[in-house]
Enzyme design. Sequence first.
Site, PDB file in Angstrom:
ATOM      1  N   SER A 115       0.843  -1.199   0.000  1.00 56.19           N
ATOM      2  CA  SER A 115       0.000   0.000   0.000  1.00 56.19           C
ATOM      3  C   SER A 115       0.868   1.236   0.000  1.00 56.19           C
ATOM      4  O   SER A 115       1.995   1.226   0.522  1.00 56.19           O
ATOM      5  CB  SER A 115      -0.856  -0.025   1.261  1.00 56.19           C
ATOM      6  OG  SER A 115      -1.465   1.231   1.460  1.00 56.19           O
ATOM      7  N   TYR A 139      -1.594   0.048  10.134  1.00 55.16           N
ATOM      8  CA  TYR A 139      -1.858  -0.653   8.869  1.00 55.16           C
ATOM      9  C   TYR A 139      -0.643  -0.558   7.937  1.00 55.16           C
ATOM     10  O   TYR A 139      -0.129  -1.575   7.455  1.00 55.16           O
ATOM     11  CB  TYR A 139      -3.099  -0.039   8.210  1.00 55.16           C
ATOM     12  CG  TYR A 139      -3.301  -0.468   6.787  1.00 55.16           C
ATOM     13  CD1 TYR A 139      -3.786  -1.727   6.480  1.00 55.16           C
ATOM     14  CD2 TYR A 139      -2.991   0.397   5.734  1.00 55.16           C
ATOM     15  CE1 TYR A 139      -3.961  -2.123   5.162  1.00 55.16           C
ATOM     16  CE2 TYR A 139      -3.173   0.018   4.420  1.00 55.16           C
ATOM     17  CZ  TYR A 139      -3.657  -1.246   4.132  1.00 55.16           C
ATOM     18  OH  TYR A 139      -3.820  -1.630   2.826  1.00 55.16           O
ATOM     19  N   LYS A 143       2.253  -3.467   6.485  1.00 52.18           N
ATOM     20  CA  LYS A 143       2.591  -3.700   5.071  1.00 52.18           C
ATOM     21  C   LYS A 143       4.099  -3.564   4.859  1.00 52.18           C
ATOM     22  O   LYS A 143       4.721  -4.345   4.148  1.00 52.18           O
ATOM     23  CB  LYS A 143       1.828  -2.710   4.177  1.00 52.18           C
ATOM     24  CG  LYS A 143       0.319  -2.904   4.187  1.00 52.18           C
ATOM     25  CD  LYS A 143      -0.077  -4.167   3.447  1.00 52.18           C
ATOM     26  CE  LYS A 143      -1.554  -4.440   3.497  1.00 52.18           C
ATOM     27  NZ  LYS A 143      -1.945  -5.673   2.829  1.00 52.18           N
TER      28      LYS A 143
HETATM   29  P1  NAD Z   1     -11.252  -6.864   1.111  1.00 49.40           P
HETATM   30  O1  NAD Z   1     -11.559  -6.772   2.571  1.00 49.40           O
HETATM   31  O2  NAD Z   1     -12.358  -6.669   0.155  1.00 49.40           O
HETATM   32  O3  NAD Z   1     -10.587  -8.262   0.805  1.00 49.40           O
HETATM   33  C1  NAD Z   1      -9.756  -8.935   1.721  1.00 49.40           C
HETATM   34  C2  NAD Z   1     -10.138 -10.410   1.694  1.00 49.40           C
HETATM   35  O4  NAD Z   1      -9.256 -11.116   2.562  1.00 49.40           O
HETATM   36  C3  NAD Z   1     -11.554 -10.657   2.199  1.00 49.40           C
HETATM   37  O5  NAD Z   1     -12.209 -11.509   1.283  1.00 49.40           O
HETATM   38  C4  NAD Z   1     -11.373 -11.324   3.541  1.00 49.40           C
HETATM   39  O6  NAD Z   1     -12.401 -12.241   3.834  1.00 49.40           O
HETATM   40  C5  NAD Z   1     -10.017 -11.999   3.370  1.00 49.40           C
HETATM   41  N1  NAD Z   1      -9.266 -12.170   4.625  1.00 49.40           N
HETATM   42  C6  NAD Z   1      -8.948 -11.211   5.537  1.00 49.40           C
HETATM   43  N2  NAD Z   1      -8.230 -11.758   6.537  1.00 49.40           N
HETATM   44  C7  NAD Z   1      -8.090 -13.073   6.227  1.00 49.40           C
HETATM   45  C8  NAD Z   1      -7.450 -14.167   6.879  1.00 49.40           C
HETATM   46  N3  NAD Z   1      -6.819 -14.030   8.051  1.00 49.40           N
HETATM   47  N4  NAD Z   1      -7.480 -15.381   6.281  1.00 49.40           N
HETATM   48  C9  NAD Z   1      -8.126 -15.557   5.093  1.00 49.40           C
HETATM   49  N5  NAD Z   1      -8.768 -14.552   4.447  1.00 49.40           N
HETATM   50  C10 NAD Z   1      -8.744 -13.343   5.015  1.00 49.40           C
HETATM   51  O7  NAD Z   1     -10.068  -5.847   0.834  1.00 49.40           O
HETATM   52  P2  NAD Z   1      -9.520  -5.274  -0.553  1.00 49.40           P
HETATM   53  O8  NAD Z   1      -9.940  -3.867  -0.667  1.00 49.40           O
HETATM   54  O9  NAD Z   1      -9.807  -6.229  -1.645  1.00 49.40           O
HETATM   55  O10 NAD Z   1      -7.949  -5.272  -0.256  1.00 49.40           O
HETATM   56  C11 NAD Z   1      -7.139  -6.367  -0.652  1.00 49.40           C
HETATM   57  C12 NAD Z   1      -5.691  -6.101  -0.283  1.00 49.40           C
HETATM   58  O11 NAD Z   1      -5.260  -4.891  -0.891  1.00 49.40           O
HETATM   59  C13 NAD Z   1      -5.444  -5.931   1.216  1.00 49.40           C
HETATM   60  O12 NAD Z   1      -4.227  -6.588   1.521  1.00 49.40           O
HETATM   61  C14 NAD Z   1      -5.294  -4.440   1.389  1.00 49.40           C
HETATM   62  O13 NAD Z   1      -4.483  -4.125   2.478  1.00 49.40           O
HETATM   63  C15 NAD Z   1      -4.641  -4.050   0.076  1.00 49.40           C
HETATM   64  N6  NAD Z   1      -4.868  -2.638  -0.309  1.00 49.40           N
HETATM   65  C16 NAD Z   1      -6.154  -2.198  -0.536  1.00 49.40           C
HETATM   66  C17 NAD Z   1      -6.361  -0.883  -0.917  1.00 49.40           C
HETATM   67  C18 NAD Z   1      -7.752  -0.356  -1.202  1.00 49.40           C
HETATM   68  O14 NAD Z   1      -7.863   0.830  -1.552  1.00 49.40           O
HETATM   69  N7  NAD Z   1      -8.801  -1.163  -1.103  1.00 49.40           N
HETATM   70  C19 NAD Z   1      -5.269  -0.027  -1.062  1.00 49.40           C
HETATM   71  C20 NAD Z   1      -3.989  -0.490  -0.805  1.00 49.40           C
HETATM   72  C21 NAD Z   1      -3.802  -1.826  -0.444  1.00 49.40           C
HETATM   73  N1  UFG Z   2     -13.060  10.214   3.601  1.00 51.03           N
HETATM   74  C1  UFG Z   2     -13.993  11.147   4.029  1.00 51.03           C
HETATM   75  N2  UFG Z   2     -15.210  10.688   4.440  1.00 51.03           N
HETATM   76  C2  UFG Z   2     -15.540   9.362   4.422  1.00 51.03           C
HETATM   77  C3  UFG Z   2     -14.577   8.416   3.988  1.00 51.03           C
HETATM   78  C4  UFG Z   2     -13.336   8.884   3.589  1.00 51.03           C
HETATM   79  O1  UFG Z   2     -13.734  12.342   4.053  1.00 51.03           O
HETATM   80  O2  UFG Z   2     -16.659   9.014   4.818  1.00 51.03           O
HETATM   81  C5  UFG Z   2     -11.751  10.699   3.139  1.00 51.03           C
HETATM   82  C6  UFG Z   2     -10.602  10.156   3.971  1.00 51.03           C
HETATM   83  O3  UFG Z   2     -10.379  10.956   5.096  1.00 51.03           O
HETATM   84  C7  UFG Z   2      -9.469  10.180   2.957  1.00 51.03           C
HETATM   85  C8  UFG Z   2     -10.154   9.919   1.620  1.00 51.03           C
HETATM   86  O4  UFG Z   2     -11.534  10.214   1.839  1.00 51.03           O
HETATM   87  O5  UFG Z   2      -8.928  11.458   2.921  1.00 51.03           O
HETATM   88  C9  UFG Z   2     -10.009   8.497   1.162  1.00 51.03           C
HETATM   89  O6  UFG Z   2     -10.401   7.635   2.239  1.00 51.03           O
HETATM   90  P1  UFG Z   2     -10.613   6.064   2.040  1.00 51.03           P
HETATM   91  O7  UFG Z   2     -11.019   5.512   3.358  1.00 51.03           O
HETATM   92  O8  UFG Z   2     -11.485   5.819   0.867  1.00 51.03           O
HETATM   93  O9  UFG Z   2      -9.170   5.562   1.641  1.00 51.03           O
HETATM   94  P2  UFG Z   2      -7.790   5.693   2.422  1.00 51.03           P
HETATM   95  O10 UFG Z   2      -7.003   6.677   1.636  1.00 51.03           O
HETATM   96  O11 UFG Z   2      -7.899   5.960   3.859  1.00 51.03           O
HETATM   97  O12 UFG Z   2      -7.281   4.197   2.427  1.00 51.03           O
HETATM   98  C10 UFG Z   2      -7.261   3.397   1.278  1.00 51.03           C
HETATM   99  C11 UFG Z   2      -7.211   1.910   1.619  1.00 51.03           C
HETATM  100  C12 UFG Z   2      -5.906   1.542   2.262  1.00 51.03           C
HETATM  101  C13 UFG Z   2      -4.789   2.093   1.499  1.00 51.03           C
HETATM  102  C14 UFG Z   2      -4.970   3.543   1.344  1.00 51.03           C
HETATM  103  C15 UFG Z   2      -3.875   4.209   0.601  1.00 51.03           C
HETATM  104  O13 UFG Z   2      -8.258   1.575   2.501  1.00 51.03           O
HETATM  105  O14 UFG Z   2      -5.778   0.151   2.285  1.00 51.03           O
HETATM  106  O15 UFG Z   2      -6.156   3.749   0.592  1.00 51.03           O
HETATM  107  O16 UFG Z   2      -4.171   5.573   0.552  1.00 51.03           O
HETATM  108  F1  UFG Z   2      -3.609   1.854   2.102  1.00 51.03           F
END
Ligand code: NAD
Ligand code: UFG
Length: 333
Positions: A115, A139, A143
Amino acid sequence: MILVTGGAGYIGSHSAKALGRAGYRVVVFDNLSAGHREAALGAQLVEGDVRDVGAVRRAIRESGADAVMHFAAWLDVAASVRDPVGYYRNNLVGALAILEAMAAEACRQFVFSSSCAVYGEPVELPLPETHPTAPVNAYGQTKLAVEQALPHFERAYGIRSVSLRYFNAAGADPDGELGEDHSPEFHVIPRALAAAQGGAPFEIFGEDYPTRDGTCLRDYVHVTDLADAHVRAVGHLQDGAASTTYNVGTERPSSVRDVLAAVERVVGRRVPTKTALRRPGDPAALFASSARIRENLGWVPARPGLETIVADAWRWHEAHPRGFAMAARRSGR
Ligand code: NAD
Ligand code: UFG
């Protein structure tokens, strides 16, 4: 064969679909704590916890996987500030258990969901991979800890890896089969869509950041473009390439206010808002330089614009107001 941990979740399911399309065989490994059976789209689903080394070993052995894509983790930045124990257990202990299982089963290719949260407060923007890493939340620290373990696992057990540092995953499968369904939902785009549909007013977490409109800047990258980066990354490992780390973002900063404006244009309704306190652990601005992945893997985002991303997310939310629960009901579960 590729074992996709977290393949029933948001990014994992889109990536498993893209891998299938690219001709890879896939097994999904997920404990369904945040994922959905329906999101596996008919791929084999092994229900298990990644912290269970024996279960991961069995899944690798029985599927004959030669690579693991590891998505399974928790990802709520604010929750990680309140509950570092849970985050270190699930994200760090979980990843180490997988690497232990891979070493034991001689499975030697690893693609890791990292991330941009590894960087912390930027001292330079856009962020290159060489930017110092100083996470400001647990978090991001989990990572980074996994990334830092990887060279040791390569030296000792020959496990080569690609760490993909995603920026903000957003949007939904343009075919409409998959989308974002988190409960509770904490990501900005689905929350803004819910507010536009008549839900509670959207809370803007801080309007006093040192940015052009006072709200945080992020780099929203389409989930299918992320999926494409995974297909390229594993292909690179299968071709024998060296371990590396890539940013995956569009290089375009968007503020929370930009997101709200895009949602209003796409949905055609106003998003009611209220100002709230800053959310703990939120850096003011995070956006990528993705030059390295562009040059080395030829990755170019196919759906980079915020409005396209929001429109794809909206199509999914409109068709699935109760997320995958709708699909489960249709299939009689
Ligand atoms: P998500 O929650 O939709 O998917 C995660 C999946 O992992 C889920 O299906 C959950 O059931 C499974 N899981 C969690 N813990 C587990 C465990 N201990 N054993 C087996 N399964 C488990 O999340 P996502 O948005 O798809 O994110 C996927 C990955 O990408 C994560 O590692 C997250 O940190 C990383 N990531 C996400 C974002 C974002 O913006 N969504 C940004 C940066 C990094
Ligand atoms: N935000 C609001 N109101 C809300 C939700 C979010 O103002 O109800 C703002 C947050 O403060 C942030 C931006 O919108 O400034 C984006 O927030 P998100 O929660 O959508 O995403 P994040 O940037 O916090 O986090 C996501 C993923 C992480 C990843 C990260 C990298 O959840 O796994 O992006 O930036 F690491």
